[in-house]
Scaffold this active site. Structure first.
Site, PDB file in Angstrom:
ATOM      1  N   CYS C 161       3.769  -0.832   9.334  1.00 45.40           N
ATOM      2  CA  CYS C 161       2.678  -0.485   8.426  1.00 45.40           C
ATOM      3  C   CYS C 161       3.122  -0.143   7.011  1.00 45.40           C
ATOM      4  O   CYS C 161       2.306   0.008   6.117  1.00 45.40           O
ATOM      5  CB  CYS C 161       1.885   0.683   8.993  1.00 45.40           C
ATOM      6  SG  CYS C 161       2.885   2.140   9.298  1.00 45.40           S
ATOM      7  N   HIS C 262      -0.336   4.465   2.760  1.00 52.87           N
ATOM      8  CA  HIS C 262       1.095   4.633   2.517  1.00 52.87           C
ATOM      9  C   HIS C 262       1.407   4.247   1.074  1.00 52.87           C
ATOM     10  O   HIS C 262       1.027   3.171   0.610  1.00 52.87           O
ATOM     11  CB  HIS C 262       1.893   3.720   3.445  1.00 52.87           C
ATOM     12  CG  HIS C 262       1.923   4.161   4.879  1.00 52.87           C
ATOM     13  ND1 HIS C 262       1.360   5.333   5.328  1.00 52.87           N
ATOM     14  CD2 HIS C 262       2.475   3.579   5.988  1.00 52.87           C
ATOM     15  CE1 HIS C 262       1.566   5.444   6.640  1.00 52.87           C
ATOM     16  NE2 HIS C 262       2.225   4.400   7.060  1.00 52.87           N
TER      17      HIS C 262
END
Lengths: 371, 371, 371, 371
Positions: C161, C262
Site C-alpha cells: 500500500c 500514506h
C-alpha cells in the site's frame, strides 16, 4: 527502617507496570517479587516485557528479576518464606472466577492481597477501599480473616478507575452534612483504562466511543459500597459491608482519545439542605482525611484541588497534579435541573489504579496489618 | 426549471465554505454571489481562500467568482437586481450587534436572509427553524415583515450546532404524546464547531476541554424557543414566538479531539406517562415530518436513524449518515435516575450549520417565500 | 450487459470490507460470494462482521450473503459452477505459506485470483500490477498458466500500500526519458494500513512509531519488480519477471496518527539527464496511461494531481481525490543533496489496496482474461 | 553560594514558560525578572498568563512577579542595577529585525542575552551554541564584545529546535574521525514547536502537514555554522564564525499530531572511511563532551541514548529521557542508498529550546562570562 518486601501479580501488564513504577522509590516498600502469566514465567522481567514497556525505566530498575508463574501460589509462598514478599499487589488479567480463586489462594497462604481487579468488589466481606473516604472499612479485615479461617492473609480491593473523580468530592459534601440524593454523571475516559493493546487506534482517532463494557454498572454501584457501612458482626453471621442506599447514580461512560485521565461531568441533587457554590468550594478546598493526617507517602496533600479557570480541569494539564493522586475539580456552578454541577478529573492508572492500591497498602501498614 | 440564484455572506469562512460545498450540485439553488470581509473583497474566491480551503473542490468550482464586501449591502442589491442573488445564506463572523444590524439591512433591502449566526436567535419575531420540528414557525414571517415594514425580505435563523442531536428525538416523543419534563445532557463536540483556526492543537491533542463559551446556555435555551408557539398576532401587538416552559435542560458542553460530529449523552425525565424503550425506538424509527413528506432535496429520508450496536453512534462512523443530515441514536436504555437514556449524534457543520440552513431555504421555497 | 459475478476472500477484514464497499455500485462486477475464516463460515455477512464494520453500509447491502469458509476451495468452485463467482479478490489474512497455497488452489480450480496479500509478490511468474505503470506485465499470465498447468485460473497481485505514492510519479518521469538512479524516501503511514485491530491507541495517540515490520523491504524492492520486464519465455525455461536494477531505494517507514492516507517524502537522484522542476510538473500533470485511455471505471482521470500550495498534500484533505484513486503530489522542488524533492500521497486502503485490486481486475477484464 | 538572578524576555509565551519551569529549582540561577509584550506589562505574571499556562505550576511559583515591558530596556537595566537580573534568556516573539535590535540593546546595556530566537543565528560574530558540539565557539564572545564596543554584555543563541536530533550524533562520529559528506533527513515535528496558539486542531487531527515555513532552510544550514570554526581575529577584520562546508543536508520537515518531541529519519553518506553499525553504536554510547565533564546541572549524563528495540525512539516514550535533555537514537542500520540510517529524537521545547538555552548559560557561567 528496612523496607517491606512486596510482590506484584500481573507484573507485565499495564497496571502491573504502573505499580512497579510507583514502587521504584517507595520509602516503605521494596519490590522483590514479580509474577505473571505462564508464558512470562522463568524469564527476566526485562525480557518478559520487551517491546511492551509503558513506563520508561521500569525495565531498567527491575529488569533482572525473574518472573514467577502467578498461577502457582507456591512461588509466592517460597518468596514469602525467604523474606522477599510480605504481601502482593494484584493486577491480574484473567477471568473473574479465576482471579477470585487465585487471590483467595494467596490470602489463604498468609499473603495479604491488594487487588486492582474487579473480581472481589462485590464480595461482601471484602472492602472496596478509597482511602480518603472509607478507611474505616478496614475494620472488616479481622472478620474476613475469622470467617474464612485465614491467619494473616486478607484481601482488600480498590474501586474502578472512574469512581474517585466524583465519589471523593461527594463524600466530602456528605461529611459536611449535605445529603446527596441523585447524580447524573457522564465520563470521558482515557484509553489507558482499557489496558494494552486495548482500544484500537482505528476506533478512537478522530472519534469517541460512547460505550465501555460494564463501566456504567461499576460507576453506578461501587460508590454505594464505598459509602456503605459494616454490618452484622454477631457470632452466627458473617460480617459484611452493607451498601448505602444513596445517592442514586446514572452514568454515561465514553471512551475518548486521551492517553491518561478520566473526566466526569456531574450533576448533583442534594437533600433538603443545599450548600451554596461558595460553601461547596470551601468544603472541597479544606477537605482532608486520614491519609493526609497520617502523611502517608503517596497521599496527596490536598485530596481535592479546585481550579477556578472556566476551562479546567483538563486531562493533559491536570492529571499529574500532586503525584497524580489528587482529584482536580472545576466548573463548579449551579445545575439548571438538579442543584450543583461540576467537572472532576483524576489520573486513572495512578489514583484510579496502582497509586490507589499503594495508598491502601500504606494505610494498612499504618494500621498494623502488614508486618 | 431554472435555478434560484443565491448568495453566501461570510463565504470564505468554515461554515461559508460548507454552504458553498452543499450548493455545488443543488437541484434548486445556484450560487452566484459571494461576500466576505473587506480584506477579501475584490479578490477571486479562490484567491481569497487560498490556503484556507476546508472542503476540497469548492475553490475549483466557484474560484472565479469575485468576492463582494459583505458590509456593503449595495453589492448584494446590485446582484439582486441583476438576477444573481434572490436570497442569502449568512455565515457572517463578527460581533453580534454588527451581524444583527447587517442582516436587518439585507432583509430591509428585500433580500431574505437564512442565518447561521446566533445574533438573531433571541429576536422574538425571528424563527429559529429546525425544519423537522417547528416548520410551522414560518408563519411568523408575514408578521415579521409587517411589523418591520419589510416587503419581501425576512430573516430566518437556524439553531446552534449542538441542539438537533437531542431536540429532534425529544420532539418526536412529544408529538407522540409524551410530556418531557427535564433533561440532563453532556455533549462531546467536534473542533470544527469552533471554526478556523479555532481550537489550538496544543489544547486538544491528548486532551479534552470541559468548556465552550456560551454553548451551555444555547444548548439549554434554544430548544425552548424551537418548541415554543407563535403568540400575539393582534392589531396592536407584535407577533412573537413564545418559548415553551419545558423541558428544563441542564447541559455540560465539552470539546473533544474529533473533526466533525457532535455527540450528546442524554438522560430524560418524562411526565406521568412514560414510554417503554421499545415504544421509544418505534416512535423514532417511524418519525417523519414535513421535509420528508415534501421530499425536500436535502431532507434526510429518515430524520432519526437507530443503531442497535451497543457502541454506536460514533462520530467518524455515523456523522455522514444520509447526506450528513440525519440524527443517529443509539444506546437507548432506561436511566437509573430519570426515565430514559440515549446517545444522539449529528454532523455539526452540515446538519448543525450549512445543511440545516439549506434545508430551511428549501422549506421556505416550497412554502412560496422565495421567488 | 449482465455483470460479472465476483467473490471476496477474507471478506470480513478491513481490506475485504473495502473491496465490498467498492463493489457496491460497480458497473461491471457484482459481489455474489464472500468467504472468510472458519469461525465466520455459515454466518450471514452482517452477523460475521457485527461490531467490526469499518465502511458504513456494507453490512446493509450485502448483509444477507452467507459467508463461506475461505479455506475450503470447493465452496468457491460450487459458486463458480453456479455462476456466482467468476473470479475472486483475495484479502486473506493468514501466514504467507498458507495464503500462497490457498491462492494456488483457487487458481488451479480455474478461478482467477486478484490478491492483496504479499505472499505471491516475489513469485517470479506472478505479476505485481500497478495498472498505470506495468499493465504490459499481464503478458506473463499465459506463461504462468502454461507453466503451472492451469486452464483459466491465474494469480495477479497488487503491490504494497505504500509504493504507488512514489512509484507512479517516478515511472512517469522514466517514461519521459529520465533515468532515475537513487531514491531516499520517508513514509508517514496511516493506521488503517495495519488492519484491525492493528495499532493500539496507546501506541499512537500523541506519538509516532518509526517502524513497520517488513515495510521498508517492500517499499524498496517491490518497485523494482513493477519496473522490471518479462524475460525467458523459451521452451525449457519458465517465463519470469526480471527485476529492474534501478532505482536503488532506501525507505524509512513511520506509523503516524492518521486514519487513512500514506504520505511519502521523496528525494530523487536522476541520471545524467535531469529535468527542471517545471518539466517535472508538466510531465506529471500530463501523465496518462492505459487505464485512463480505456476509461476503466475506477481509473482516476488524472493518475497524478499536482497541488501548488506549499502545505499540500495532506492526508485528510487529499486522500479522497478522484475516487481516492489518484496520487496527489506537492512540494515539488530541487533537492539540496540529490536532484529533486517532492511529497506524494495516496489512499492506502483504496488506491493502495482494494481499489488498486479492482482496477487490476478491470484491466484484465478489458484484456479478455475474465469471462 | 547565592544564586545568580536572571530574567526571561517573552516570559508569557510557550518557550518563555518553559524557561521559567526549568528555572524553578535551578541550583545556580534564580528567576527574578520577567518581561513580555506591552499588553502584559504591569500585570502580575499569573494574571498576564491566565488561561494560557502550559506548564502547570509556573504561575503558582512566580505568579506575583510583575511583568515588565520587554521593549523597554530601561526596566531590565534597573533590575540589573538592583541585582535582580544579571543576564536574560530571550524567548521574544516578534519580527526578526525587531528582535535583533532589541537583543542588541540589552547586550549593549551590559546584560548578556541567551536567545532562543532565530534573529541572530546568521550574525557572523554570534555563536549558535549546541553545548556538547561547539562549546569552543564561546571564544568568539570577547571578539564580539570588542567589535561592538560592548563591555560585559554579549549575545549567544541556540539553534533551531530540530537540529540536535541529528547534529549531535553526527558530530560524535566526526569527532571519532569519520567524515560526513551528505545527509537526507525527514523530520516529524511536534505541534509545540509552533508555539501557542500555533497549529489549529483542524489542520492536524487525523492529518499531517508536510511543510513548516523556514524550517527546512534552518535544518539544512544551522548545522554548518555549529560545525564551523572561528576565523579572522586580526586587528582590521572582525572575528567571525566560518561555516563548515560539509555535510550537505537535505531536509523534509513535517508537522505531526504529537505534543512534544521532534523525530528525525536520517540517511548518512560518509567519506571514504566508513564505520560499521557496531562502531557507530559504540561511539554514540560512549560520547561525552564538556557539559558532561563539568557535570553542568542540566547536562544529560549521556548526551546520546541508544535504544535497541526496533520500534524506538518514540516521542511519547523517549522525549523525557534524562531531564528531556538527551537525544535518543534507534533503528541504527545500514542505508540502502547511503551508508547509515538511524532515527533520532529529542524534546523540542526542552533540549531544543529552553533547556538548551539554560545549558548554554551554565556553560558560560562555568567559563566565567557570567558574574
Amino acid at each position: 527502617m528496612s523496607k517491606i518486601p512486596v510482590g506484584v501479580l500481573g507484573a507485565t501488564g499495564m497496571v502491573g507496570q504502573q505499580y512497579i513504577a510507583l514502587l521504584r522509590d517507595h520509602p516503605w516498600f521494596e519490590l522483590r517479587f514479580v509474577a505473571a502469566s505462564p508464558k512470562s514465567a522463568g524469564k527476566k522481567y526485562k525480557d518478559a516485557t520487551a517491546g511492551r514497556i509503558h513506563y520508561p525505566g521500569v525495565d531498567e530498575t527491575f529488569g533482572e528479576l525473574i518472573v514467577s508463574d502467578a498461577n502457582d501460589v507456591s512461588a509466592a509462598i517460597a518468596a514469602f518464606k525467604a523474606g522477599d514478599c510480605a504481601f502482593v499487589f494484584s493486577a491480574l488479567e484473567m477471568g473473574k472466577d479465576e482471579i477470585r480463586a487465585l487471590e483467595d489462594s494467596y490470602a489463604a497462604a498468609g499473603i495479604p492481597v491488594f487487588s486492582n481487579a474487579s473480581a472481589h468488589r462485590w464480595t461482601s466481606d471484602v472492602p472496596v477501599l478509597l482511602a480518603e473516604v472509607n478507611h474505616q472499612h478496614t475494620d472488616i479485615i479481622p472478620i474476613q480473616q475469622k470467617t474464612r479461617g485465614w491467619d494473616k492473609g486478607f484481601i482488600v480491593v480498590k474501586p474502578n478507575c472512574s469512581v474517585q473523580s466524583y465519589t471523593t468530592p461527594l463524600y466530602a459534601l456528605m461529611k459536611a452534612g449535605y445529603e446527596i440524593k441523585r447524580l447524573i454523571v457522564s465520563t470521558l475516559q482515557a484509553v489507558s483504562g482499557a489496558g494494552y493493546p486495548g482500544v484500537p487506534s482505528l476506533d478512537i482517532v478522530d472519534n469517541i466511543i460512547p460505550y465501555i463494557g460494564g463501566e456504567e454498572e461499576k460507576s453506578e454501584m461501587e460508590p454505594l459500597k464505598i459509602l456503605g457501612s459494616i454490618d452484622g458482626t454477631g457470632a452466627n453471621e458473617a460480617g459484611l459491608i452493607k451498601n448505602a442506599e444513596y445517592p442514586k447514580i446514572s452514568a454515561h461512560c465514553n471512551r475518548v482519545p486521551v492517553i491518561d485521565g478520566h473526566t466526569a461531568c456531574v450533576s448533583v441533587e442534594f437533600g433538603a439542605k443545599k450548600p451554596s457554590v461558595e460553601e461547596v468550594k470551601k468544603i472541597w478546598a479544606e477537605f482532608r482525611s486520614l491519609p493526609q493526617e497520617l502523611k502517608l507517602p503517596l497521599a496527596p496533600e490536598r485530596p481535592i484541588i479546585i481550579r477556578e479557570e472556566n476551562d479546567r480541569p483538563q486531562p493533559r494539564k491536570d492529571r499529574d497534579a500532586d503525584k497524580a493522586m489528587a482529584v482536580t475539580i472545576g466548573r463548579i456552578r449551579p445545575c439548571n435541573v438538579f442543584d450543583l454541577r461540576f467537572v472532576g478529573l483524576s489520573h486513572n492508572t495512578v489514583r484510579g489504579a496502582a497509586g490507589g492500591g499503594v495508598l491502601n497498602a500504606e494505610l494498612l501498614k499504618h494500621k498494623g496489618y502488614l508486618r
